[in-house]
Motif scaffolding. Structure first.
Motif, mmCIF file in Angstrom:
data_model
loop_
_atom_site.group_PDB
_atom_site.id
_atom_site.type_symbol
_atom_site.label_atom_id
_atom_site.label_comp_id
_atom_site.label_asym_id
_atom_site.label_seq_id
_atom_site.Cartn_x
_atom_site.Cartn_y
_atom_site.Cartn_z
ATOM 1 N N UNK A 41 0.814 -1.219 0.000
ATOM 2 C CA UNK A 41 0.000 0.000 0.000
ATOM 3 C C UNK A 41 0.850 1.274 0.000
ATOM 4 N N UNK A 42 2.037 1.217 0.553
ATOM 5 C CA UNK A 42 2.916 2.378 0.570
ATOM 6 C C UNK A 42 3.476 2.722 -0.797
ATOM 7 N N UNK A 43 3.336 1.796 -1.746
ATOM 8 C CA UNK A 43 3.894 2.035 -3.078
ATOM 9 C C UNK A 43 3.202 3.196 -3.798
ATOM 10 N N UNK A 44 1.958 3.503 -3.433
ATOM 11 C CA UNK A 44 1.256 4.606 -4.084
ATOM 12 C C UNK A 44 2.022 5.911 -3.866
ATOM 13 N N UNK A 45 2.299 6.235 -2.629
ATOM 14 C CA UNK A 45 3.052 7.461 -2.336
ATOM 15 C C UNK A 45 4.495 7.340 -2.800
ATOM 16 N N UNK A 46 5.069 6.145 -2.661
ATOM 17 C CA UNK A 46 6.457 5.944 -3.064
ATOM 18 C C UNK A 46 6.653 6.212 -4.558
ATOM 19 N N UNK A 47 5.771 5.672 -5.397
ATOM 20 C CA UNK A 47 5.923 5.863 -6.839
ATOM 21 C C UNK A 47 5.620 7.300 -7.258
ATOM 22 N N UNK A 48 4.686 7.946 -6.577
ATOM 23 C CA UNK A 48 4.425 9.360 -6.871
ATOM 24 C C UNK A 48 5.666 10.190 -6.572
#
Length: 81
Positions: A41-48
């Motif tokens: 779930x943290x990948x959303x902010x990480x990729x942004x």
């Protein structure tokens, strides 16, 4: 959406999805699109943040809630050299 290469980062936790994405982007030409599928779930902010910092373009971001574990799908266009 069309893409040139696909990266399966399902089951990986931060920072591995970003590190694998960075490596995969080095294998595609400028302007080509990398599709990344992740479950963290943290990948959303990480990729942004990754795209903002590196200059790559996030073309699309979607969720697949029908998968056994929620998936996050990103289409990233490699920046020009």
């Amino acid at each position: 959406m069309e893409f040139h290469q696909e990266l399966d980062a399902r089951g990986l936790r931060c920072p591995l999805p970003i590190l694998r994405c960075k490596k995969a982007l080095s294998d595609v030409a400028a302007g080509e699109i990398l599709k990344v599928t992740a479950t963290d779930p943290g990948s959303v902010k990480d990729f942004q943040a990754f795209c903002k910092q590196t200059g790559h373009e996030m073309l699309a971001m979607a969720e697949n809630a029908d998968a056994p574990e929620k998936e996050f799908i990103f289409h990233i266009k490699k920046r020009a050299a």
